[in-house]
Design an enzyme around this catalytic site. Structure first.
Site, PDB file in Angstrom:
ATOM      1  N   GLN A  16      35.861   8.957  25.308  1.00 15.53           N
ATOM      2  CA  GLN A  16      35.342   9.470  26.577  1.00 15.53           C
ATOM      3  C   GLN A  16      35.727   8.685  27.831  1.00 15.53           C
ATOM      4  O   GLN A  16      36.107   9.274  28.846  1.00 15.53           O
ATOM      5  CB  GLN A  16      33.807   9.561  26.515  1.00 15.53           C
ATOM      6  CG  GLN A  16      33.219  10.179  27.767  1.00 15.53           C
ATOM      7  CD  GLN A  16      31.710  10.267  27.829  1.00 15.53           C
ATOM      8  OE1 GLN A  16      31.151  10.453  28.890  1.00 15.53           O
ATOM      9  NE2 GLN A  16      31.020  10.147  26.717  1.00 15.53           N
ATOM     10  N   GLU A 138      29.316   3.849  24.492  1.00 15.46           N
ATOM     11  CA  GLU A 138      28.397   4.110  25.613  1.00 15.46           C
ATOM     12  C   GLU A 138      27.097   3.293  25.564  1.00 15.46           C
ATOM     13  O   GLU A 138      26.789   2.525  26.469  1.00 15.46           O
ATOM     14  CB  GLU A 138      28.065   5.614  25.609  1.00 15.46           C
ATOM     15  CG  GLU A 138      26.982   6.023  26.579  1.00 15.46           C
ATOM     16  CD  GLU A 138      27.405   5.909  28.030  1.00 15.46           C
ATOM     17  OE1 GLU A 138      28.474   6.420  28.372  1.00 15.46           O
ATOM     18  OE2 GLU A 138      26.661   5.303  28.827  1.00 15.46           O
ATOM     19  N   ASP A 167      30.560   5.224  29.777  1.00 17.62           N
ATOM     20  CA  ASP A 167      31.867   5.854  29.570  1.00 17.62           C
ATOM     21  C   ASP A 167      32.385   6.508  30.851  1.00 17.62           C
ATOM     22  O   ASP A 167      33.380   6.078  31.430  1.00 17.62           O
ATOM     23  CB  ASP A 167      31.756   6.919  28.469  1.00 17.62           C
ATOM     24  CG  ASP A 167      31.719   6.298  27.075  1.00 17.62           C
ATOM     25  OD1 ASP A 167      32.173   5.157  26.930  1.00 17.62           O
ATOM     26  OD2 ASP A 167      31.255   6.964  26.145  1.00 17.62           O
ATOM     27  N   GLY A 246      13.589   3.138  45.612  1.00 21.11           N
ATOM     28  CA  GLY A 246      13.880   2.977  47.039  1.00 21.11           C
ATOM     29  C   GLY A 246      12.804   2.249  47.812  1.00 21.11           C
ATOM     30  O   GLY A 246      12.795   2.277  49.043  1.00 21.11           O
ATOM     31  N   GLY A 247      11.880   1.623  47.114  1.00 22.03           N
ATOM     32  CA  GLY A 247      10.844   0.889  47.831  1.00 22.03           C
ATOM     33  C   GLY A 247       9.662   1.753  48.220  1.00 22.03           C
ATOM     34  O   GLY A 247       8.692   1.278  48.792  1.00 22.03           O
TER      35      GLY A 247
END
Ligand code: COA
Length: 415
Positions: A16, A138, A167, A246-247
């Site tokens: 892959q 993976e 991958d 994101g906080g």
């Protein structure tokens, strides 16, 4: 004109990670010549087959727009053909286990001597260090790159993600390395080696988790919900469940129909800037000014209660309706879309992100098209090649062999 028209790629990739890289380059117009072992081919042709004796979706969805040549560079004639292909190509890409290309008799020094302008790009599991000789897949990369230790719930074991960040993520990194090296070659005339280790690619994608590791030295991570629940932090960045990265506090909450539909959920973020809108929407207008609710810091220890109240509201609505109501109020949210819903979404078909491809043996199937859109360079998706479909064509037009030479190479097992 396609952006990479005129660039020829010697594609020694399999499985892959490598194939995603060369498929991207092929979509941008590069002529990708995939070299496969005679009689065997890329192992994924036969893996996870849904239709007997037909190339698997695993293979077809990773090898669009390529040409296939069967060639064994370990034979005498195969080595000659391979040498000529190195001369004629701009880029060589491989993701074999460490040392495999050397064992074929083509170490980088030799490749560079054959064609000083070539860009030689490799994916390995690990960079130089204690694990450099290991084979990597993976989930091994996700686990050794920091993704698994930071994914999942605090009270559960580490979790790997369904996105193939090891991958396909590393393939994407490598593609950027290749076009960067091509740009450099335009200026310098020189090729170079491009290497991307899967562990490094994952670490790059887990950048914010290394940020949090360092913040831990200066106190608890207040945006992680465990802080509000009074659960102490350990020495390493913990698993944060579905807390927003994101906080801003975020969570996945149930929507109407969750009892029977495993994807009737929505991601909801209680962004501070729109707190007032959220309070109005969920029927708690008094929370706008109430002490203990009015500011983000005051809300930290009530996050569970707040999301339970939000969920009581979202459970009365379809997930798409939640989004329809939140969007005009700038409240960030995202319905959990299943693969079935994505496959059927008309706008994704329209943009070519989901495409229907015709295949002579399997018929029509869906694939993911090029997610990167260039305004001047369209990219189409053409079916993957059969094993060795273009061997004769390429040996004549690129390598310059005659029909007699080709017959001899075939007789010798080189192709
Ligand atoms: N003709 C003859 N032999 C060929 C050939 C060809 N056209 N193409 C490959 N081979 C041989 C190689 O020479 C090698 O033989 P050798 O080990 O005797 O030297 C062998 O096939 C390929 O080996 P390998 O890469 O070790 O395959 P594998 O199936 O054992 O391992 C991976 C698969 C993915 C684990 C391994 O390739 C790897 O770690 N790759 C780097 C990391 C990576 O990309 N992982 C993600 C994959 S999605």
């Amino acid at each position: 004109m396609k952006a990479l028209e005129g660039v020829r790629i010697l594609d020694m990739t399999h499985v892959q990670s490598g194939p995603t890289c060369t498929q991207l380059l092929a979509w941008f117009g590069a002529d990708v010549i995939k070299i496969e072992r005679p009689g065997v081919g890329d192992i994924t042709r036969g893996q996870l087959r849904d239709i007997p004796d037909v190339d698997s979706l695993y293979f077809t969805m990773l090898n669009h727009n390529k040409r296939s040549v069967t060639l064994n560079p370990k034979t005498e004639q195969g080595a000659k053909i391979f040498t000529k292909l190195i001369e004629e190509c701009d880029v060589m890409v491989e993701n074999f286990a460490p040392g495999a290309i050397d064992r074929m008799g083509f170490p980088w020094e030799k490749i560079q001597a054959i064609n000083p302008r070539i860009i030689y790009a490799s994916i390995n599991g690990f960079g130089p260090g204690p694990y450099e000789d290991c084979k990597v897949y993976e989930n091994v990369a996700q686990c050794t790159g920091g993704a698994a230790s930071t994914t999942g719930f605090l009270d559960g074991s580490p979790v790997v993600t369904g996105a193939q960040i090891g991958d396909s993520g590393t393939g994407l990194h490598l593609a950027l390395g290749i076009v960067t090296a091509l740009y450099h070659r335009e200026q310098s005339g020189k090729g170079q080696r491009v290497e991307c280790a899967m562990q490094d690619g994952i670490i790059n994608l887990c950048r914010v988790k290394l940020r949090d590791q360092q913040r831990l030295a200066h106190g608890p991570l207040k945006e992680y919900s465990q802080y509000g629940q009074g659960i102490p932090f350990g020495e390493a960045t913990p698993r944060a469940g579905n807390d927003s990265g994101g906080g801003q506090p975020g969570s996945i909450v149930k929507c109407k129909g969750w009892e029977t539909d495993p994807n009737a959920y929505v991601y909801f973020i209680t962004q501070a800037a729109v707190w007032g809108n959220i309070c109005d929407l969920i029927g708690k207008p008094d929370w706008k000014e109430a002490p203990g609710y009015a500011t983000p810091d005051a809300r930290i220890d009530k996050i569970k209660e707040i999301f339970a109240t939000i969920e009581a509201w979202t459970m009365t609505l379809d997930k798409f309706e939640v989004m329809r109501r939140c969007n005009p109020l700038n409240i960030p949210c995202g319905p959990i879309l299943s693969m079935k819903e994505l496959a059927e979404e008309p706008s994704l078909r329209h943009t070519g992100t989901i495409v229907e491809v015709d295949h002579p043996e399997r018929g029509a199937y869906l694939s993911v098209g090029n997610p990167i859109k260039l305004s001047e360079s369209p990219s189409d998706v053409a079916r993957s090649p059969f094993l060795g479909e273009h061997t004769d064509e390429i040996l004549k037009s690129v390598v310059g062999l005659s029909d007699k030479d080709i017959a001899a190479a075939r007789e010798a097992g080189a192709i």
